[in-house]
Design a protein around this motif. Structure first.
Motif, PDB file in Angstrom:
ATOM      1  N   MET A  18      19.847  68.929  31.360  1.00  0.00           N
ATOM      2  CA  MET A  18      19.064  67.719  31.618  1.00  0.00           C
ATOM      3  C   MET A  18      19.930  66.545  31.174  1.00  0.00           C
ATOM      4  SD  MET A  18      16.462  65.931  32.528  1.00  0.00           S
ATOM      5  CE  MET A  18      14.968  66.901  32.698  1.00  0.00           C
ATOM      6  N   VAL A  19      20.019  65.543  32.023  1.00  0.00           N
ATOM      7  CA  VAL A  19      20.819  64.371  31.697  1.00  0.00           C
ATOM      8  C   VAL A  19      19.884  63.275  31.201  1.00  0.00           C
ATOM      9  CG1 VAL A  19      22.433  62.654  32.570  1.00  0.00           C
ATOM     10  CG2 VAL A  19      22.500  64.982  33.466  1.00  0.00           C
ATOM     11  N   TYR A  20      20.152  62.790  29.994  1.00  0.00           N
ATOM     12  CA  TYR A  20      19.401  61.681  29.421  1.00  0.00           C
ATOM     13  C   TYR A  20      20.295  60.445  29.358  1.00  0.00           C
ATOM     14  CZ  TYR A  20      15.842  64.963  27.726  1.00  0.00           C
ATOM     15  OH  TYR A  20      14.848  65.910  27.643  1.00  0.00           O
ATOM     16  N   VAL A  21      19.674  59.287  29.390  1.00  0.00           N
ATOM     17  CA  VAL A  21      20.405  58.044  29.201  1.00  0.00           C
ATOM     18  C   VAL A  21      19.656  57.194  28.186  1.00  0.00           C
ATOM     19  CG1 VAL A  21      21.507  58.005  31.472  1.00  0.00           C
ATOM     20  CG2 VAL A  21      19.253  56.964  31.184  1.00  0.00           C
ATOM     21  N   ARG A  22      20.384  56.326  27.560  1.00  0.00           N
ATOM     22  CA  ARG A  22      19.775  55.428  26.577  1.00  0.00           C
ATOM     23  C   ARG A  22      20.507  54.111  26.632  1.00  0.00           C
ATOM     24  NH1 ARG A  22      16.723  55.327  22.029  1.00  0.00           N
ATOM     25  NH2 ARG A  22      17.421  54.019  20.338  1.00  0.00           N
ATOM     26  N   GLY A  23      19.762  53.035  26.613  1.00  0.00           N
ATOM     27  CA  GLY A  23      20.396  51.729  26.617  1.00  0.00           C
ATOM     28  C   GLY A  23      19.361  50.646  26.460  1.00  0.00           C
ATOM     29  N   ASN A  24      19.824  49.435  26.574  1.00  0.00           N
ATOM     30  CA  ASN A  24      18.932  48.282  26.496  1.00  0.00           C
ATOM     31  C   ASN A  24      18.900  47.617  27.863  1.00  0.00           C
ATOM     32  OD1 ASN A  24      17.324  46.152  25.464  1.00  0.00           O
ATOM     33  ND2 ASN A  24      18.231  46.525  23.435  1.00  0.00           N
ATOM     34  N   GLY A  25      18.458  46.405  27.908  1.00  0.00           N
ATOM     35  CA  GLY A  25      18.413  45.692  29.177  1.00  0.00           C
ATOM     36  C   GLY A  25      17.413  46.339  30.110  1.00  0.00           C
ATOM     37  N   ALA A  26      17.860  46.742  31.274  1.00  0.00           N
ATOM     38  CA  ALA A  26      16.984  47.373  32.257  1.00  0.00           C
ATOM     39  C   ALA A  26      16.450  48.713  31.765  1.00  0.00           C
ATOM     40  CB  ALA A  26      17.724  47.573  33.578  1.00  0.00           C
ATOM     41  N   GLY A  41      17.802  63.022  34.948  1.00  0.00           N
ATOM     42  CA  GLY A  41      17.426  64.066  35.887  1.00  0.00           C
ATOM     43  C   GLY A  41      18.238  65.329  35.767  1.00  0.00           C
ATOM     44  N   LEU A  42      17.988  66.219  36.718  1.00  0.00           N
ATOM     45  CA  LEU A  42      18.634  67.529  36.781  1.00  0.00           C
ATOM     46  C   LEU A  42      19.684  67.526  37.878  1.00  0.00           C
ATOM     47  CD1 LEU A  42      15.373  69.646  36.597  1.00  0.00           C
ATOM     48  CD2 LEU A  42      17.014  69.321  34.770  1.00  0.00           C
ATOM     49  N   LEU A  84      22.911  64.478  41.070  1.00  0.00           N
ATOM     50  CA  LEU A  84      21.514  64.551  40.677  1.00  0.00           C
ATOM     51  C   LEU A  84      20.654  64.926  41.871  1.00  0.00           C
ATOM     52  CD1 LEU A  84      21.183  61.345  38.491  1.00  0.00           C
ATOM     53  CD2 LEU A  84      21.463  63.692  37.722  1.00  0.00           C
ATOM     54  N   VAL A  85      19.792  65.944  41.652  1.00  0.00           N
ATOM     55  CA  VAL A  85      18.941  66.374  42.755  1.00  0.00           C
ATOM     56  C   VAL A  85      17.454  66.181  42.438  1.00  0.00           C
ATOM     57  CG1 VAL A  85      18.847  68.783  41.972  1.00  0.00           C
ATOM     58  CG2 VAL A  85      18.528  68.256  44.393  1.00  0.00           C
ATOM     59  N   HIS A  86      17.099  66.237  41.146  1.00  0.00           N
ATOM     60  CA  HIS A  86      15.694  66.034  40.738  1.00  0.00           C
ATOM     61  C   HIS A  86      15.734  64.962  39.674  1.00  0.00           C
ATOM     62  CE1 HIS A  86      11.646  67.137  39.125  1.00  0.00           C
ATOM     63  NE2 HIS A  86      11.444  67.564  40.348  1.00  0.00           N
TER      64      HIS A  86
END
Lengths: 246, 190
Positions: A18-26, A41-42, A84-86
């Motif tokens: 599972m790919v996670y992201v973290r940030g600010n802004g948007a 996503g996956l 990314l597919v899902h």
């Protein structure tokens, strides 16, 4: 590395990514302005990680111009490729928006209810870091985390941005498989003469650019390592902005 | 347990669909002319190691899907029509095409309806009155060459090919992935 531990050969099977992201802004909270972690996503066929190590040869005339006598280390970056597919399309849009230093609000289209401005790009020459701490408002770098449920060896890329080509987003009757290419760099804020008052190192005295304990200092200002720049590590991308090292 | 002949007994084929379909309750599809064929397909992916050349020192395994084939001879054609419609993505009538790329599961739980969409997978049930070991395939659809429907003066034995897959509304499955997802079990739907 201390080899007093036992290391065993085996097939390395990461497990479902599972790919996670973290940030600010948007990617951050529109109400509190805090950074947030999101599921991106996956993938269709795993995640490809390409560390890019840079070395410069040193030549002397005695050895001629073909064979180096010494090697200089010139830091590293990393590329992370995935299909990314899902996935959460809005999170992807936010990642694109941050990677293009796009404005946060639809200032050019005040009648639109769409909160994302992917497709609008920031002014040429904009800095993604902008001298800000990671996850601080104004810093456009996105942290990417990839899980490892079977091998328990996750990957975390603290300072990343989407680059292209390819950044491929095919549309049609088949399920869209978005092809992404992340660039990961060892981002650091510049040397700060005074105590930082914001970010995870606020109030910690005169410190050099710090990010997840790079330059040998952790968030408490304690010496960790002799030197180093962080491109990736193997901690989990967490929700807590103050937790370093997962 | 002891060895014996395994005799399933008379197999009635039942189907069940989503709550907005006309087979929202367990519905008789029919009786087959001969045995119902159940064929799981395993997928074993070898891991190659140069020391072992072409031999497989290890494999990674998955049950990919199950094919269920039958030739119905005493059946309800109206129920069969609904099965065909659901396998086509919930079209209004058999023979009508859905939008290209239509999904069957739509990210919904089994038999669920929501957001203007429905889960069109069919629950396929096979009774076992003698052996008491029925089969329930959770998420099925008519697949590949889905049916052979001969017509003429003789009674029509209709050959059906169902495919059962390990469907989950969210393929991440809370971090478990495919682990725990059921393709079939031995309890009939109610």
């Amino acid at each position: 590395m201390a080899f007093d531990q036992q290391f065993f050969r085996d097939f390395v099977i990461n497990g479902e990514c599972m790919v996670y992201v973290r940030g600010n802004g948007a990617l951050g909270s529109s109400t509190t302005g805090d950074p947030q972690k999101h599921e991106l996503g996956l993938t269709a066929d795993g995640v490809q990680i390409y560390p890019q190590l840079y070395h410069d040869p040193v030549h002397t005339s005695q050895h001629g111009d073909k064979v180096q006598v010494e090697t200089r280390w010139k830091l590293a970056s990393c590329e992370v490729h995935m299909k990314l597919v899902h996935f959460n399309r809005d999170v992807l849009r936010a990642c694109i928006q941050e990677s293009t230093a796009a404005p946060l609000n639809t200032i050019n289209d005040p009648d639109s209810t769409d909160i994302f401005t992917d497709g609008w790009v920031g002014p040429a020459g904009s800095f993604l870091g902008g001298g800000k701490q990671l996850w601080e408002s104004g810093c456009h770098y996105v942290s990417v985390g990839v899980t490892s449920p079977v091998d328990n060896f996750p990957w975390r890329f603290p300072a990343s941005y989407l680059m292209g080509p390819p950044l491929l987003y095919p549309i049609g009757t088949e399920s869209t498989v978005a092809e992404l290419r992340w660039k990961v760099i060892p981002y650091q804020v510049p040397y700060q003469a005074n105590q930082p008052t914001t970010g995870p190192f606020s109030g910690q005295g005169r410190v050099r650019g710090e990010l997840f304990g790079v330059n040998g200092y952790n968030r408490n200002g304690e010496l960790l390592l002799g030197s180093g720049y962080l491109v990736w590590d193997h901690y989990t991308l967490t929700d807590d902005p103050e937790v370093i090292g997962g | 347990m002891s060895r014996d002949y395994f005799i399933n007994g008379e197999c009635m084929v039942y189907v069940k669909g989503n709550s907005s379909s006309s087979i929202s309750t367990l519905t008789e599809l029919g009786l087959s002319m001969d045995q119902v064929q159940i064929k799981p397909n395993f997928r074993h992916k070898p891991i190659k190691v140069d020391n072992w050349w072409e031999c497989e020192p290890e494999v990674q395994v998955q049950m990919q899907n199950v094919m269920i084939s039958m030739t119905l001879v005493h059946f309800d054609p109206a129920v069969l029509d609904v099965v065909i419609q659901e396998s086509m993505g919930g079209v209004a009538a058999p023979g009508v095409m859905p939008r290209a790329g239509t999904r069957l599961g739509n990210g919904l739980a089994r038999f669920a309806v929501g957001g203007g969409k429905a889960n069109h997978f069919i629950g396929l049930n096979l009774t076992s009155p003698v052996a008491s070991k029925p089969w329930r395939f959770y998420h099925c659809y008519l697949a590949d060459s889905p049916y052979n429907y001969p017509i003429g003066v003789e009674r029509s034995p209709v050959t059906l090919n169902f495919k059962a897959i390990p469907y989950a509304p969210d393929p991440w499955n809370g971090g478990s992935g495919l682990a725990g997802v059921v393709i079939y079990d031995h309890t009939l739907d109610s």
